[in-house]
Design an enzyme around this catalytic site. Structure first.
Site, short mmCIF file in Angstrom:
data_model
loop_
_atom_site.label_atom_id
_atom_site.label_comp_id
_atom_site.label_asym_id
_atom_site.label_seq_id
_atom_site.Cartn_x
_atom_site.Cartn_y
_atom_site.Cartn_z
N GLU A 98 -33.90 75.63 -42.93
CA GLU A 98 -32.75 74.95 -42.43
C GLU A 98 -31.59 76.22 -42.55
OE1 GLU A 98 -30.74 73.57 -40.88
OE2 GLU A 98 -30.87 71.48 -40.98
N ASP A 102 -25.58 70.80 -45.96
CA ASP A 102 -24.19 70.21 -46.24
C ASP A 102 -24.13 68.86 -46.68
OD1 ASP A 102 -21.48 70.64 -45.96
OD2 ASP A 102 -21.25 70.12 -43.70
N LYS A 130 -24.51 73.64 -49.89
CA LYS A 130 -23.14 73.28 -50.25
C LYS A 130 -23.30 71.74 -50.97
CE LYS A 130 -20.47 74.35 -46.02
NZ LYS A 130 -19.65 74.06 -45.00
N ARG A 164 -22.90 83.38 -34.01
CA ARG A 164 -24.23 83.31 -34.51
C ARG A 164 -24.64 84.73 -34.78
NH1 ARG A 164 -26.23 78.25 -34.40
NH2 ARG A 164 -25.51 76.74 -32.67
P1 IMP Z 1 -25.58 68.33 -42.72
O1 IMP Z 1 -26.19 67.18 -41.86
O2 IMP Z 1 -24.13 67.81 -42.60
O3 IMP Z 1 -26.25 68.79 -43.90
O4 IMP Z 1 -25.45 69.44 -41.55
C1 IMP Z 1 -26.15 70.45 -41.48
C2 IMP Z 1 -25.72 70.99 -40.24
O5 IMP Z 1 -24.58 71.28 -40.14
C3 IMP Z 1 -26.26 72.58 -40.54
O6 IMP Z 1 -27.75 72.85 -39.94
C4 IMP Z 1 -25.57 73.34 -39.71
O7 IMP Z 1 -25.78 73.36 -38.34
C5 IMP Z 1 -24.10 72.44 -39.55
N1 IMP Z 1 -23.17 73.25 -40.72
C6 IMP Z 1 -22.86 72.71 -41.81
N2 IMP Z 1 -21.90 73.37 -42.45
C7 IMP Z 1 -21.69 74.38 -41.87
C8 IMP Z 1 -20.93 75.66 -41.91
O8 IMP Z 1 -20.41 75.72 -42.84
N3 IMP Z 1 -21.05 76.42 -40.84
C9 IMP Z 1 -21.66 76.35 -39.79
N4 IMP Z 1 -22.53 75.18 -39.60
C10 IMP Z 1 -22.57 74.34 -40.53
MG MG Z 2 -27.94 73.60 -37.74
#
Ligand code: IMP
Ligand code: MG
Length: 179
Positions: A98, A102, A130, A164
């Site tokens: 990944e 987040d 994070k 990107r």
């Molecule tokens: P989660 O489902 O909240 O853990 O988010 C994961 C996905 O959110 C990652 O694979 C990223 O595509 C996107 N994402 C989360 N934080 C960021 C960031 O700071 N920059 C860019 N994409 C992010």
């Molecule tokens: Mg992603």
């Protein structure tokens, strides 16, 4: 530096060095096995390309497209598989690759889907972590960098599909997503 970037968090050189370390660690941990690396697109495409070349094992790769974000900086909580894997994962040692962990929503859902297909094992490798933002009980087995709560772009990571291609990882200016 790009005009929309507030600060560079990790330079090309720092990314290269850390990805090499992760590759060495995975090579040692999976010695004698043939892991299958699953890249969660699109954000992990550059990391995947560099990581696989840093691993000295007889591995295979596959790709999956999931989306959880819509157009914004916060995960919607609803995950959709837009492109599924091409190969069977039954009995395989999976390493999910990944870009960033987040809230954990995306992986929480993805792990459930993959576990149901009976792989031998699943580990998680994320370039960025994070942990402050986590709402689901997910931890990475391999994490490149642990970062504070800021929205970052570059080295595969996007904001609305942009940035990107930046070779470094930087913090996006708030003015870009607040307008
Ligand atoms: P989660 O489902 O909240 O853990 O988010 C994961 C996905 O959110 C990652 O694979 C990223 O595509 C996107 N994402 C989360 N934080 C960021 C960031 O700071 N920059 C860019 N994409 C992010
Ligand atoms: Mg992603």
């Amino acid at each position: 530096m790009h005009k929309d970037v507030k600060q560079i968090l990790y330079t090309e050189e720092e990314l290269r060095r850390r990805v090499k370390e992760l590759g060495s660690q995975i090579t040692a941990d999976y010695y004698g096995r043939r892991p299958m690396l699953i890249s969660v697109l699109r954000g992990s495409y550059i990391f995947m390309a560099d990581l696989t070349r840093a691993i000295n094992l007889d591995l295979t790769v596959d790709f999956m497209v999931v989306s959880s974000y819509g157009a914004g900086t916060v995960s919607s909580g609803q995950v959709e598989i837009k492109k599924d894997l091409s190969d069977s994962i039954e009995g395989r040692d999976l390493i999910i690759v990944e870009d960033i962990l987040d809230s954990g929503n995306t992986l929480y859902y993805l792990l459930e889907v993959l576990r149901a297909r009976k792989p031998a094992s699943i580990r998680l490798c994320t370039l960025m972590d994070k942990p402050e933002r986590r709402t689901k009980p997910i931890t990475a087995d391999y994490a490149g960098f642990t970062i504070p709560d800021a929205f970052i772009v570059g080295y595969g990571l996007d904001f609305n599909e942009r940035y990107r291609n930046l070779p470094y990882v930087g913090v996006l200016k708030e003015s870009v997503y607040e307008k």
